[in-house]
Design an enzyme around this catalytic site. Sequence first.
Site, PDB file in Angstrom:
ATOM      1  N   SER A   1      -7.525 -37.635  76.329  1.00  0.00           N
ATOM      2  CA  SER A   1      -6.789 -38.656  75.576  1.00  0.00           C
ATOM      3  C   SER A   1      -7.475 -40.019  75.673  1.00  0.00           C
ATOM      4  O   SER A   1      -7.511 -40.774  74.695  1.00  0.00           O
ATOM      5  CB  SER A   1      -5.346 -38.738  76.076  1.00  0.00           C
ATOM      6  OG  SER A   1      -4.669 -37.555  75.705  1.00  0.00           O
TER       7      SER A   1
ATOM      8  N   ARG B   1      23.563 -23.627  77.479  1.00  0.00           N
ATOM      9  CA  ARG B   1      23.817 -23.995  78.866  1.00  0.00           C
ATOM     10  C   ARG B   1      25.084 -24.847  78.972  1.00  0.00           C
ATOM     11  O   ARG B   1      25.142 -25.970  78.439  1.00  0.00           O
ATOM     12  CB  ARG B   1      22.617 -24.786  79.411  1.00  0.00           C
ATOM     13  CG  ARG B   1      22.731 -25.137  80.866  1.00  0.00           C
ATOM     14  CD  ARG B   1      22.528 -23.922  81.734  1.00  0.00           C
ATOM     15  NE  ARG B   1      22.410 -24.278  83.135  1.00  0.00           N
ATOM     16  CZ  ARG B   1      22.362 -23.378  84.104  1.00  0.00           C
ATOM     17  NH1 ARG B   1      22.415 -22.085  83.815  1.00  0.00           N
ATOM     18  NH2 ARG B   1      22.248 -23.761  85.349  1.00  0.00           N
TER      19      ARG B   1
ATOM     20  N   GLY C   1     -17.852 -34.111  81.183  1.00  0.00           N
ATOM     21  CA  GLY C   1     -17.829 -33.724  79.780  1.00  0.00           C
ATOM     22  C   GLY C   1     -17.699 -34.897  78.833  1.00  0.00           C
ATOM     23  O   GLY C   1     -18.043 -34.793  77.652  1.00  0.00           O
TER      24      GLY C   1
ATOM     25  N   ASP D   1     -15.647 -33.981  65.739  1.00  0.00           N
ATOM     26  CA  ASP D   1     -14.682 -34.565  64.781  1.00  0.00           C
ATOM     27  C   ASP D   1     -13.918 -33.462  64.058  1.00  0.00           C
ATOM     28  O   ASP D   1     -12.703 -33.532  63.873  1.00  0.00           O
ATOM     29  CB  ASP D   1     -15.417 -35.379  63.706  1.00  0.00           C
ATOM     30  CG  ASP D   1     -15.849 -36.743  64.213  1.00  0.00           C
ATOM     31  OD1 ASP D   1     -15.467 -37.108  65.331  1.00  0.00           O
ATOM     32  OD2 ASP D   1     -16.601 -37.427  63.481  1.00  0.00           O
TER      33      ASP D   1
ATOM     34  N   ILE E   1     -16.478 -22.861  79.700  1.00  0.00           N
ATOM     35  CA  ILE E   1     -16.760 -22.442  78.326  1.00  0.00           C
ATOM     36  C   ILE E   1     -15.768 -21.350  77.884  1.00  0.00           C
ATOM     37  O   ILE E   1     -15.733 -20.254  78.443  1.00  0.00           O
ATOM     38  CB  ILE E   1     -18.224 -21.939  78.205  1.00  0.00           C
ATOM     39  CG1 ILE E   1     -19.203 -23.040  78.658  1.00  0.00           C
ATOM     40  CG2 ILE E   1     -18.533 -21.461  76.780  1.00  0.00           C
ATOM     41  CD1 ILE E   1     -19.088 -24.383  77.918  1.00  0.00           C
TER      42      ILE E   1
ATOM     43  N   GLU F   1     -11.699 -30.727  74.339  1.00  0.00           N
ATOM     44  CA  GLU F   1     -12.126 -31.373  73.086  1.00  0.00           C
ATOM     45  C   GLU F   1     -12.085 -32.897  73.196  1.00  0.00           C
ATOM     46  O   GLU F   1     -11.926 -33.611  72.203  1.00  0.00           O
ATOM     47  CB  GLU F   1     -11.230 -30.882  71.934  1.00  0.00           C
ATOM     48  CG  GLU F   1     -11.710 -31.159  70.533  1.00  0.00           C
ATOM     49  CD  GLU F   1     -12.864 -30.284  70.104  1.00  0.00           C
ATOM     50  OE1 GLU F   1     -13.171 -29.301  70.816  1.00  0.00           O
ATOM     51  OE2 GLU F   1     -13.459 -30.586  69.062  1.00  0.00           O
TER      52      GLU F   1
HETATM   53  C1  FAD Z   1      -9.236 -25.384  79.380  1.00  0.00           C
HETATM   54  C2  FAD Z   1     -10.526 -26.040  79.040  1.00  0.00           C
HETATM   55  C3  FAD Z   1     -11.431 -25.406  78.212  1.00  0.00           C
HETATM   56  C4  FAD Z   1     -12.655 -26.009  77.900  1.00  0.00           C
HETATM   57  N1  FAD Z   1     -13.531 -25.362  77.091  1.00  0.00           N
HETATM   58  C5  FAD Z   1     -14.735 -25.925  76.805  1.00  0.00           C
HETATM   59  C6  FAD Z   1     -15.703 -25.249  76.001  1.00  0.00           C
HETATM   60  O1  FAD Z   1     -15.457 -24.157  75.475  1.00  0.00           O
HETATM   61  N2  FAD Z   1     -16.910 -25.838  75.790  1.00  0.00           N
HETATM   62  C7  FAD Z   1     -17.208 -27.044  76.333  1.00  0.00           C
HETATM   63  O2  FAD Z   1     -18.319 -27.524  76.127  1.00  0.00           O
HETATM   64  N3  FAD Z   1     -16.320 -27.722  77.092  1.00  0.00           N
HETATM   65  C8  FAD Z   1     -15.090 -27.193  77.342  1.00  0.00           C
HETATM   66  N4  FAD Z   1     -14.175 -27.864  78.117  1.00  0.00           N
HETATM   67  C9  FAD Z   1     -14.541 -29.138  78.708  1.00  0.00           C
HETATM   68  C10 FAD Z   1     -13.828 -30.338  78.124  1.00  0.00           C
HETATM   69  O3  FAD Z   1     -14.303 -30.629  76.830  1.00  0.00           O
HETATM   70  C11 FAD Z   1     -14.022 -31.478  79.124  1.00  0.00           C
HETATM   71  O4  FAD Z   1     -13.242 -31.142  80.253  1.00  0.00           O
HETATM   72  C12 FAD Z   1     -13.610 -32.819  78.587  1.00  0.00           C
HETATM   73  O5  FAD Z   1     -14.498 -33.238  77.586  1.00  0.00           O
HETATM   74  C13 FAD Z   1     -13.582 -33.879  79.678  1.00  0.00           C
HETATM   75  O6  FAD Z   1     -14.694 -33.827  80.495  1.00  0.00           O
HETATM   76  P1  FAD Z   1     -14.517 -33.733  82.081  1.00  0.00           P
HETATM   77  O7  FAD Z   1     -13.418 -32.780  82.348  1.00  0.00           O
HETATM   78  O8  FAD Z   1     -15.832 -33.433  82.676  1.00  0.00           O
HETATM   79  O9  FAD Z   1     -14.005 -35.161  82.528  1.00  0.00           O
HETATM   80  P2  FAD Z   1     -14.917 -36.408  82.903  1.00  0.00           P
HETATM   81  O10 FAD Z   1     -15.868 -36.694  81.816  1.00  0.00           O
HETATM   82  O11 FAD Z   1     -15.455 -36.212  84.283  1.00  0.00           O
HETATM   83  O12 FAD Z   1     -13.836 -37.559  82.951  1.00  0.00           O
HETATM   84  C14 FAD Z   1     -12.895 -37.659  84.046  1.00  0.00           C
HETATM   85  C15 FAD Z   1     -11.780 -38.610  83.637  1.00  0.00           C
HETATM   86  O13 FAD Z   1     -12.332 -39.896  83.366  1.00  0.00           O
HETATM   87  C16 FAD Z   1     -11.937 -40.334  82.079  1.00  0.00           C
HETATM   88  N5  FAD Z   1     -13.002 -41.126  81.495  1.00  0.00           N
HETATM   89  C17 FAD Z   1     -14.309 -40.813  81.400  1.00  0.00           C
HETATM   90  N6  FAD Z   1     -14.990 -41.815  80.821  1.00  0.00           N
HETATM   91  C18 FAD Z   1     -14.091 -42.785  80.550  1.00  0.00           C
HETATM   92  C19 FAD Z   1     -14.147 -44.075  79.953  1.00  0.00           C
HETATM   93  N7  FAD Z   1     -15.303 -44.577  79.507  1.00  0.00           N
HETATM   94  N8  FAD Z   1     -13.013 -44.805  79.840  1.00  0.00           N
HETATM   95  C20 FAD Z   1     -11.829 -44.305  80.279  1.00  0.00           C
HETATM   96  N9  FAD Z   1     -11.692 -43.081  80.851  1.00  0.00           N
HETATM   97  C21 FAD Z   1     -12.810 -42.346  80.979  1.00  0.00           C
HETATM   98  C22 FAD Z   1     -11.707 -39.049  81.292  1.00  0.00           C
HETATM   99  O14 FAD Z   1     -10.859 -39.274  80.196  1.00  0.00           O
HETATM  100  C23 FAD Z   1     -11.076 -38.175  82.360  1.00  0.00           C
HETATM  101  O15 FAD Z   1      -9.711 -38.469  82.450  1.00  0.00           O
HETATM  102  C24 FAD Z   1     -12.944 -27.288  78.417  1.00  0.00           C
HETATM  103  C25 FAD Z   1     -12.013 -27.937  79.252  1.00  0.00           C
HETATM  104  C26 FAD Z   1     -10.819 -27.334  79.554  1.00  0.00           C
HETATM  105  C27 FAD Z   1      -9.825 -28.054  80.436  1.00  0.00           C
END
Ligand code: FAD
Length: 379
Positions: free
Chosen positions: A368, A270, A133, A242, A159, A365
Amino acid sequence: MISFELSTEQKELQQKIHSWAAKLHSLSLKIDAAKPGSINRQYLKIIAEENLNSFIIPEDYEGQPLDQLTLSLITEEIGYGCAGLASIYAATVHAVSALLIGGSPRQKNDFLPLLLKPGGAVASCCITEEKGGSDTASFDTTARQEGENYIINGKKIPIINAGSAAFYVVWASSGTGRGRAGINAFIIPKETRGVIVGPYHDKPGLRCAPTATVAFHDVAVPKSNLVGLPGSGYLLLMQTLDWGRAFFGAICVGLARAALEEIISFAKKRIVTNRPIIKNQGISFILAELATEIDAARLLVWRACRLMDINMDYTRESSMAKLFASEAAARTTSEGMLIMGQSGYLRPHLMAKYQRDAQGLRILEGTSQIQKMIIASQL
Ligand SMILES: Cc1cc2nc3c(=O)[nH]c(=O)nc-3n(C[C@H](O)[C@H](O)[C@H](O)COP(=O)(O)OP(=O)(O)OC[C@H]3O[C@@H](n4cnc5c(N)ncnc54)[C@H](O)[C@@H]3O)c2cc1C
């Protein structure tokens, strides 16, 4: 002029939302424990009865819009009640913001009023794919032009609001090798042929905001459902993200506030070695730090929203708000679990839910790390 004083109208609205949101805690624990499925009906009812979607829809399309700062106040209150319900709402805000930024009058007219239906309605934003993502500059989901239609193929995961959404805003790549310039966004109505929802995810946190995989199999979308000009999808995505980040920050502030209240109440009651544990500086100093972090997080959210309201740049500020607020929520709930000891750990308890929800909000979104990359790029 900078003022931290809310208007009478803002305080009244905040209080109104708080009065029902504060009663959600036991219902939210029940939903949290249930098997994964579509959005709980009572949550949809709340969205309808409290007219939440009207706050994000312009008057021209039957809404009663709030400014962004006031919207953050109500988002914080909903987050106080249940971060899951607030995430359902924020996902809808997200989809609506894409239409407000890039949509045509016809698209707004056709789709925004769907969210004001009496039974309660939501929308979804489909960005993330299995491959990662964090990379929002390329998508495996494709949109191929064929006559008057685009044909969408691909899979988005996870999603929020999938299966319940009145419409999906979906980002896809419209050509190989064109990178960002080939990205487009499309509005896809709920019942469109080839849209397959499922499975729902049995995730550890934010269980009250169901997520599912959404697959698109040769989905035919009329050209008129392309949001913005061809090739403007990447810019639209950045603007939409944003916008959304500050509101996810507001959810984190609400969640952290609810958690801190729970910790304080516990620590006062407590008794260990003949005195309430709050009398120990080792505990009270942690509470002081958490209270400070939560207030700082709220101020960052307010600043980002205020910048939106006065049409100034807010990319950096929105990311700062999301980063700081989600980390504050994670720390508050983690300290909460420690301070509550076995009382918070052994049985279903709000603090454990808060902690699981907060971890989800650190990812959703943009993680961190991604927020730090955005902030660093703006320094
Ligand atoms: C509960 C939940 C609901 C969600 N709902 C939606 C939704 O409605 N629609 C939607 O489109 N998405 C949704 N998401 C997806 C969410 O936006 C993504 O999970 C998020 O953007 C991170 O992508 P990823 O999990 O694939 O992690 P990845 O992109 O695979 O990254 C894995 C790890 O690597 C780190 N990383 C990646 N690149 C770098 C870099 N260049 N430097 C340092 N660290 C890096 C990331 O920070 C992360 O810790 C949802 C996620 C969750 C958990």
